[in-house]
Design an enzyme around this catalytic site. Structure first.
Site, short mmCIF file in Angstrom:
data_model
loop_
_atom_site.label_atom_id
_atom_site.label_comp_id
_atom_site.label_asym_id
_atom_site.label_seq_id
_atom_site.Cartn_x
_atom_site.Cartn_y
_atom_site.Cartn_z
N LYS A 255 0.93 -1.09 0.01
CA LYS A 255 0.00 0.22 0.01
C LYS A 255 0.85 1.29 -0.02
O LYS A 255 2.03 1.19 0.47
CB LYS A 255 -1.07 0.00 1.24
CG LYS A 255 -0.14 0.20 2.51
CD LYS A 255 -1.07 0.31 3.62
CE LYS A 255 -1.45 1.74 3.99
NZ LYS A 255 -0.28 2.30 4.59
N HIS B 244 -0.99 -4.88 6.48
CA HIS B 244 -0.09 -5.73 7.23
C HIS B 244 -1.04 -5.97 8.54
O HIS B 244 -0.88 -6.83 9.31
CB HIS B 244 1.09 -5.18 7.76
CG HIS B 244 1.34 -4.00 8.59
ND1 HIS B 244 1.03 -2.60 7.91
CD2 HIS B 244 1.41 -3.75 9.78
CE1 HIS B 244 1.04 -1.62 8.84
NE2 HIS B 244 1.24 -2.37 10.11
N LYS C 273 -1.74 -9.35 11.82
CA LYS C 273 -1.71 -9.22 13.37
C LYS C 273 -2.11 -10.38 13.89
O LYS C 273 -3.54 -10.72 13.74
CB LYS C 273 -2.12 -7.85 13.90
CG LYS C 273 -1.05 -6.64 13.24
CD LYS C 273 -1.40 -5.42 14.23
CE LYS C 273 -0.62 -4.49 13.35
NZ LYS C 273 0.76 -3.96 13.97
N HIS D 259 -6.47 -0.02 6.90
CA HIS D 259 -6.35 -0.95 7.99
C HIS D 259 -7.59 -0.66 8.89
O HIS D 259 -8.12 -1.63 9.35
CB HIS D 259 -5.29 -0.06 9.00
CG HIS D 259 -3.91 -0.15 8.46
ND1 HIS D 259 -3.47 -1.16 7.28
CD2 HIS D 259 -2.71 0.67 8.29
CE1 HIS D 259 -2.10 -0.97 7.16
NE2 HIS D 259 -1.69 0.15 7.76
C1 BG6 Z 1 1.55 1.89 7.88
C2 BG6 Z 1 1.48 3.47 7.68
O1 BG6 Z 1 0.58 1.43 6.89
O2 BG6 Z 1 1.11 1.46 9.22
C3 BG6 Z 1 2.21 4.03 8.57
O3 BG6 Z 1 1.79 3.69 6.35
C4 BG6 Z 1 1.87 3.55 10.05
O4 BG6 Z 1 1.91 5.70 8.90
C5 BG6 Z 1 2.28 2.25 10.03
O5 BG6 Z 1 2.66 4.29 10.91
C6 BG6 Z 1 1.54 1.54 11.60
O6 BG6 Z 1 1.64 0.24 11.80
P1 BG6 Z 1 1.91 -0.51 13.04
O7 BG6 Z 1 1.65 -1.78 12.63
O8 BG6 Z 1 3.20 -0.07 13.70
O9 BG6 Z 1 0.82 -0.14 14.05
#
Ligand code: BG6
Length: 487
Positions: A146, A176, A180, A238
């Protein structure tokens, strides 16, 4: 024992931050566990010429520190042996011929994963050039990072170009958050137990809150962030994926398409937010200078590569609604922000109040039944309810049952990238977004983006290190609700 087939993992953008911080450490953990096939090879690609040794030096400096081992650890030494480097300019067809030669033409029986950890504008030329040298046979999979486009039209254009060379079954669009552990657990809790299912509907649920709060700012990505903002960076993908996991109907099987069909139905049932509803159903915020964890931090507009007077949102809150029988009338409050008070990702299912209150209770305790699913930092589920305050009289007090997943098992938890990369190598698409899901998500967020673009009003300011602008609390209070931390 290895549980993957033999594979070639080809990393486009092999010298970039994502590969160094996330992808190589994730592959290393699987290697250390013995999950990767001994014949699994990693081929990193980069625009600048470098020898394998030079590349490995970069890996040593920028990637190994993200693992928990020293460079002398036998498992690290064994992992590094899998890695090779090739110079490749994605606009040069001749470089792809060299790639095909390096991979011995791409054995059609051998899994080949092309991870496109590059700017999305390069996706189409990379896919076309791979196809031109025959590296799009059925054993080849492409992983698309993404953000996939900037809006529906640009995302559709990328998807159509990629689809000219690869079938949908070969395309892994990564989010991602779906990898999780706790998000997987949400499926397990919902569909592995009978306990919550009868309550999981409008009759018993008052509202749902989904929060992804970060302490981090834009971390040197000002240029990217200026064009992106929190709505595109976090909410479109997300947060909406988490909403789908909460709201979807039980799938008939665990097949990738059975799950994705159910998620798609939720996305399609999201009630559109029309232009005139944007002010009352969304909050666009931006941080000003403040302190996070006791340390002073600058305002968003003082970050490198950010325009003075920028209206880009670093915080967004939205009241979403799902128009179907299960959820009609139940608000889903979504929010995400940079430079907030804590790093926290959490889903709160807030149940209705009892129809008749028999007990003396302080006001805030109405609707005290909540299921709180904490995704990070410490993964746990807690069920909040009221019980009697010990002693004389009959007063109630809030209490909770806490299920701390870290203490229920001492098995190592796989990182999201680790799980998702293994799924790609094994050919499991369930945790990746299908093209129609992506389009449905864009279709829903686009009117918000467009309205904001036309709106000359400043974003709502919040001080770095807080829970966001006051308008975010007001968004909930209009429905008689409050964010979980305000209760
Ligand atoms: C990413 C974003 O997809 O997710 C980032 O581009 C963000 O800006 C990150 O910091 C957050 O992921 P996690 O897993 O650290 O909550």
């Amino acid at each position: 024992m290895s549980t993957t087939p033999a594979f070639d993992m080809v990393l486009f953008g092999g010298t970039g931050d994502l590969v160094m911080r996330k992808i190589l450490p994730a592959l290393f953990e699987s290697h250390r566990d013995g999950t990767l096939h001994p014949q699994g090879r990693i081929l990193a690609l980069g625009r600048k010429a470098a020898t394998r040794e030079q590349y490995l030096q970069q890996v040593e400096q920028q990637s190994r520190p993200h693992t928990r081992v020293e460079s002398t650890d036998p498992s690290w030494i064994g992992f590094v042996e899998r890695i090779d480097f090739l110079k490749l300019d994605s606009s040069q067809p001749a470089d792809f011929e060299a790639l095909a030669r390096q991979l011995q033409g791409g054995d059609p029986q051998r899994v080949m994963v092309c991870y496109l950890a590059t700017a999305p504008r390069l996706f189409t030329e990379i896919c076309a050039n791979l196809a031109a040298v025959g590296l799009n046979h059925p054993a080849v999979r492409v992983v698309l990072e993404k953000p996939l486009g900037n809006d529906l039209a640009s995302s559709d254009a990328i998807n159509s170009e990629v689809a000219r060379h690869f079938g949908e079954q070969q395309i892994y669009r990564i989010d991602h958050y779906l990898g999780k552990e706790s998000v997987q657990n949400l499926m397990a809790i919902r569909f592995g137990n009978v306990l919550f299912e009868p309550l999981w509907r409008r009759d018993w649920i008052d509202h749902v809150q989904i929060t992804i709060a970060e302490e981090l700012g834009v971390e040197g990505r000002g240029e990217f962030y200026e064009k992106t903002g929190a709505l595109r960076d976090m909410l479109q993908n997300h947060l909406l994926q988490l909403l789908c996991m909460v709201a979807m109907e039980p799938p008939a099987t665990l097949d990738a398409d059975a799950i994705r069909d159910e998620k798609l139905k939720v996305l399609k049932a999201l009630k559109p937010i029309g232009e005139n509803e944007v002010p009352s159903r969304t909050v666009r915020g931006q941080y000003r200078a403040g302190a996070v964890d006791g340390k002073p931090v600058v305002a968003y507009q003082q970050e490198a590569d950010v325009a003075k007077g920028s209206h880009t949102e670093t915080f967004v809150a939205v009241k979403a609604e799902i128009s179907n029988w299960r959820w009609s009338g139940v608000p889903f409050f979504l929010r995400t922000g940079k430079r907030m008070q804590e790093r926290l990702a959490e889903i709160v299912i807030s149940f209705r109040s009892v129809p008749l209150s028999l007990f003396a209770m302080p006001g805030g305790l109405q609707g005290a039944n909540r299921l709180v699913i904490r995704l990070q930092p410490a993964e746990r589920i807690s069920l909040h309810f009221l019980a009697k305050e010990p002693g004389d009289g009959m007063r109630l007090q809030p209490t909770f049952l806490n299920l701390d997943f870290l203490s229920t098992s001492n098995r190592r938890r796989a990182d999201a990238y680790e799980r998702l990369l293994l799924d790609v190598i094994r050919g499991q698409l369930g945790l990746f977004m299908r093209r129609d899901e992506l389009a449905a998500a864009w279709r829903w967020v686009e009117p918000i983006l467009e309205t904001w673009q036309r709106d000359p009003a400043e974003p709502k300011w919040y001080t770095a290190g807080t829970w966001g602008p006051a308008a975010s609390s007001a968004l909930l209070s209009r429905d008689g609700a409050s964010w979980h931390e305000e209760l």
